[in-house]
Design a protein around this motif. Structure first.
Motif, PDB file in Angstrom:
ATOM      1  N   ALA A  82     -20.406  35.031  13.185  1.00 27.12           N
ATOM      2  CA  ALA A  82     -20.857  33.922  13.402  1.00 27.12           C
ATOM      3  C   ALA A  82     -21.491  33.592  14.865  1.00 27.12           C
ATOM      4  N   ILE A  94     -23.510  29.100  13.144  1.00 26.62           N
ATOM      5  CA  ILE A  94     -22.746  27.851  12.565  1.00 26.62           C
ATOM      6  C   ILE A  94     -23.102  26.866  13.829  1.00 26.62           C
ATOM      7  N   SER A 146     -19.765  36.512   3.587  1.00 29.92           N
ATOM      8  CA  SER A 146     -18.811  36.826   4.463  1.00 29.92           C
ATOM      9  C   SER A 146     -17.684  37.943   3.647  1.00 29.92           C
ATOM     10  N   ASN A 174     -23.713  29.623   1.481  1.00 31.36           N
ATOM     11  CA  ASN A 174     -24.335  31.021   1.689  1.00 31.36           C
ATOM     12  C   ASN A 174     -23.313  31.712   2.592  1.00 31.36           C
ATOM     13  N   LEU A 175     -22.840  31.150   3.603  1.00 32.49           N
ATOM     14  CA  LEU A 175     -21.996  31.902   4.488  1.00 32.49           C
ATOM     15  C   LEU A 175     -20.859  32.421   3.622  1.00 32.49           C
ATOM     16  N   ARG A 176     -19.873  31.548   2.688  1.00 32.74           N
ATOM     17  CA  ARG A 176     -18.799  32.120   2.075  1.00 32.74           C
ATOM     18  C   ARG A 176     -19.379  33.164   1.186  1.00 32.74           C
ATOM     19  N   ALA A 195     -15.117  28.421  10.255  1.00 29.70           N
ATOM     20  CA  ALA A 195     -15.536  29.945  10.165  1.00 29.70           C
ATOM     21  C   ALA A 195     -14.408  30.536   9.707  1.00 29.70           C
ATOM     22  N   GLY A 225     -29.160  30.404   7.843  1.00 34.47           N
ATOM     23  CA  GLY A 225     -28.362  30.227   6.827  1.00 34.47           C
ATOM     24  C   GLY A 225     -28.960  29.360   5.858  1.00 34.47           C
ATOM     25  N   LEU A 236     -23.075  26.583   4.363  1.00 39.54           N
ATOM     26  CA  LEU A 236     -21.537  27.284   3.979  1.00 39.54           C
ATOM     27  C   LEU A 236     -21.485  27.771   2.764  1.00 39.54           C
ATOM     28  N   VAL A 255     -14.871  34.331   8.053  1.00 37.09           N
ATOM     29  CA  VAL A 255     -15.498  35.001   9.209  1.00 37.09           C
ATOM     30  C   VAL A 255     -14.385  35.514  10.262  1.00 37.09           C
ATOM     31  N   VAL A 285     -20.470  39.770   8.821  1.00 33.46           N
ATOM     32  CA  VAL A 285     -20.756  38.669   9.313  1.00 33.46           C
ATOM     33  C   VAL A 285     -20.290  38.193  10.640  1.00 33.46           C
ATOM     34  N   PHE A 304     -25.106  34.985  11.997  1.00 31.00           N
ATOM     35  CA  PHE A 304     -25.084  33.825  11.240  1.00 31.00           C
ATOM     36  C   PHE A 304     -24.478  32.812  11.917  1.00 31.00           C
TER      37      PHE A 304
END
Ligand code: SF4
Length: 250
Positions: free
Chosen positions: A170, A136, A163, A158-160, A192, A115, A156, A197, A168, A134
């Motif tokens: 985790a 975490i 997702s 990027n994750l947001r 998550a 990430g 985070l 997620v 995605v 991804f």
């Protein structure tokens, strides 16, 4: 024959290509380990991939020729191709070219990412990717920074952004002495869920990579023994309670 006609001329730095892999996504897969990683996790199972100058040079067409050899196995097992590392998005142009080729060939394509990459590279890869695995690793920025040299806030963000695609899963490496305690794991699960997620895989810590460090002339200094899968059951239950589908193992 490749699909796009014009493939990038620049070679890809590859650590290894592993056929018949069962742990990097669904079904039987080929995992392509790309070279280079921005993080430095002390327990890293692939330390030989960390240096972006290492590995061998391969062209996209050459990698695809290897990958396509097992296309029947992927189709029969619900498998495909996984791009891992290291951090595959450190070579964003090559990765996107490889993903496009997989899509054109009808192959399921997964990307394993820590990430910590430019958001635009991640989002550019998304349309050609079926699944992002991804990482975490922690819920406290100072811990991730001090131990892995990572920037949790950026990860985070990027994750947001990713997702929302619904692609995605985790991956949470469960590392004694780093994150494998109730408070931290609960924090990771809550994080998550708050990022949208839906599914998490718990990866038990292991020490199989110790010999690789010796070969590289490095010390393996993370203390502790490998974690058994059944020791993670209470944490899996905690994750389910938080609202996630949870599996132990990759
Ligand atoms: S993010 Fe993965 S590849 Fe990079 S150092 Fe950590 S464990 Fe190793």
């Amino acid at each position: 024959m490749t699909s796009s006609g014009r493939l990038p001329d620049a070679p890809v730095r590859v650590s290894s290509v592993q056929r018949f892999s069962l742990h990097d996504g669904p079904g039987i897969r080929t995992t392509v380990f790309l070279q280079g990683c921005p993080l430095r996790c002390p327990w890293c199972a692939n330390p030989e991939t960390q240096d972006c100058r290492g590995g061998k040079e391969m062209h996209v067409a050459e990698i695809m020729a290897t990958v396509l050899r097992d296309a029947d196995y992927y189709r029969n097992s619900g498998g495909g191709v996984t791009f891992s590392g290291g951090e595959p998005l450190l070579q964003p142009r090559a990765l996107t070219a490889l993903l496009r080729e997989c899509k054109a060939a009808g192959l399921h394509a997964a990307v394993e990412t820590c990430g910590e990459v430019p958001k635009e590279d991640l989002l550019a890869a998304e349309p050609y990717t079926d699944l992002f695995l991804f990482d975490i690793k922690h819920c406290v920025p100072a811990e991730l920074r001090n131990v892995c040299k990572g920037n949790l806030e950026g990860i985070l963000e990027n994750l947001r952004a990713l997702s929302a695609s619904g692609k995605v899963i985790a991956r949470i490496p469960c590392i004694p002495g780093f994150n494998l305690d109730e408070q931290t794991m609960k924090g990771i699960f809550d994080l998550a869920v708050s990022m949208g997620v839906k599914e998490a895989h718990l990866l038990p810590y292991h020490t199989y990579a110790r010999d690789k460090y010796t070969q590289l002339g490095r010390n393996y200094d993370w203390p502790g023994e490998s974690v058994r899968k059944d020791a993670l059951e209470p944490f899996a239950a905690m994750g389910r309670e938080a609202g996630l589908t949870v599996r132990i193992g990759g």
